[in-house]
Design an enzyme around this catalytic site. Structure first.
Site, mmCIF file in Angstrom:
data_model
loop_
_atom_site.group_PDB
_atom_site.id
_atom_site.type_symbol
_atom_site.label_atom_id
_atom_site.label_comp_id
_atom_site.label_asym_id
_atom_site.label_seq_id
_atom_site.Cartn_x
_atom_site.Cartn_y
_atom_site.Cartn_z
ATOM 1 N N CYS A 56 0.835 -1.197 0.000
ATOM 2 C CA CYS A 56 0.000 0.000 0.000
ATOM 3 C C CYS A 56 0.878 1.259 0.000
ATOM 4 O O CYS A 56 1.593 1.489 -0.967
ATOM 5 C CB CYS A 56 -1.001 -0.053 1.149
ATOM 6 N N HIS A 59 -3.578 -4.523 1.945
ATOM 7 C CA HIS A 59 -3.005 -4.710 3.289
ATOM 8 C C HIS A 59 -2.980 -6.189 3.654
ATOM 9 O O HIS A 59 -3.963 -6.706 4.182
ATOM 10 C CB HIS A 59 -3.854 -3.964 4.324
ATOM 11 N N GLU A 101 -1.746 -7.727 6.002
ATOM 12 C CA GLU A 101 -1.714 -8.034 7.442
ATOM 13 C C GLU A 101 -3.120 -8.037 8.054
ATOM 14 O O GLU A 101 -3.275 -8.340 9.225
ATOM 15 C CB GLU A 101 -0.804 -7.038 8.175
HETATM 16 N N1 GLN Z 1 -3.412 6.574 0.574
HETATM 17 C C1 GLN Z 1 -2.185 6.327 1.269
HETATM 18 C C2 GLN Z 1 -1.022 7.053 0.601
HETATM 19 O O1 GLN Z 1 -1.180 7.629 -0.406
HETATM 20 C C3 GLN Z 1 -1.893 4.844 1.325
HETATM 21 C C4 GLN Z 1 -2.962 4.147 2.112
HETATM 22 C C5 GLN Z 1 -2.564 2.900 2.776
HETATM 23 O O2 GLN Z 1 -1.359 2.596 2.982
HETATM 24 N N2 GLN Z 1 -3.529 2.142 3.199
HETATM 25 O O3 GLN Z 1 0.030 7.061 1.093
#
Ligand code: GLN
Length: 191
Positions: free
Chosen positions: A61, A154, A156
């Site tokens: 992410c 994610h 986890e």
């Molecule tokens: N939207 C976040 C970003 O741009 C990432 C979101 C997340 O890690 N769940 O950094």
């Protein structure tokens, strides 16, 4: 999740700790903040070097945003550790978070349930990078190059440890890689 599969996982808070590990996960969170902290605590050069010499790396992410080559957004400046371009917050705001079943190349058995929270997607993929999962409408959400893994979701947040086990294999490979024994402290920079 790593401890669940018997791994001695540590939280890396100081750059010196990079020498103690075979694989690093840059987790979800907020990518601008993560890049700021990596810069403030002097991680960038060491991280680059460790990855160059074969350390396994997994960006999930926000972590995927951090390790990308290029972003569709103005912030942050990504570290260019894997040849992908990434768009942040692709699926919309927090309320647009969702779960999906994904087939991931290299993961046997049932599809994986993946949790997307203000998730990014991969927009372009370098020639040597493999797309290992996509959403039903074809958006790339997991890629791999050598020992570098990047996932939009994610891993986890479910009880499924299969991707963690796959990353563990990459970390084991890294442990056995003779190049890992080299470091700038040991070899003069003129080499
Ligand atoms: N939207 C976040 C970003 O741009 C990432 C979101 C997340 O890690 N769940 O950094």
């Amino acid at each position: 999740m790593f401890r669940k599969i018997g791994i001695n996982a540590i939280e890396v808070r100081k750059v010196q700790q990079l020498s103690e590990i075979d694989g690093l996960v840059i987790p979800g969170g907020e990518s601008t903040t993560i890049v700021k902290l990596l810069t403030r605590f002097d991680f960038i050069d060491q991280l680059r070097e460790k990855v160059h010499y074969g350390m396994a790396l997994w960006g999930t992410c926000a972590g995927m945003i951090v390790i990308a080559r290029e972003l569709a957004d103005s912030y942050p400046i990504p570290l260019n550790l894997i040849d992908i371009s990434v768009a942040r917050n692709y699926f919309g705001r927090q309320v647009d978070s969702f779960e999906a079943e994904l087939h991931i190349d290299g993961i046997e058995g049932d599809p994986m349930r993946a949790v997307f929270i203000r998730a990014p997607i991969v927009q372009t993929i370098g020639e040597e990078v493999m797309q290992i999962a996509s959403t039903d409408d074809g958006q790339a959400v997991a890629v791999k190059k050598d020992r570098i893994l990047a996932t939009s979701f994610h891993p986890e947040l479910t009880s499924d440890t299969r991707l963690h086990a796959l990353f563990l294999e990459l970390a084991k490979e890294a442990r056995e890689d003779p190049r890992r024994n080299r470091s700038t402290e040991e070899s003069p920079s003129s080499v």
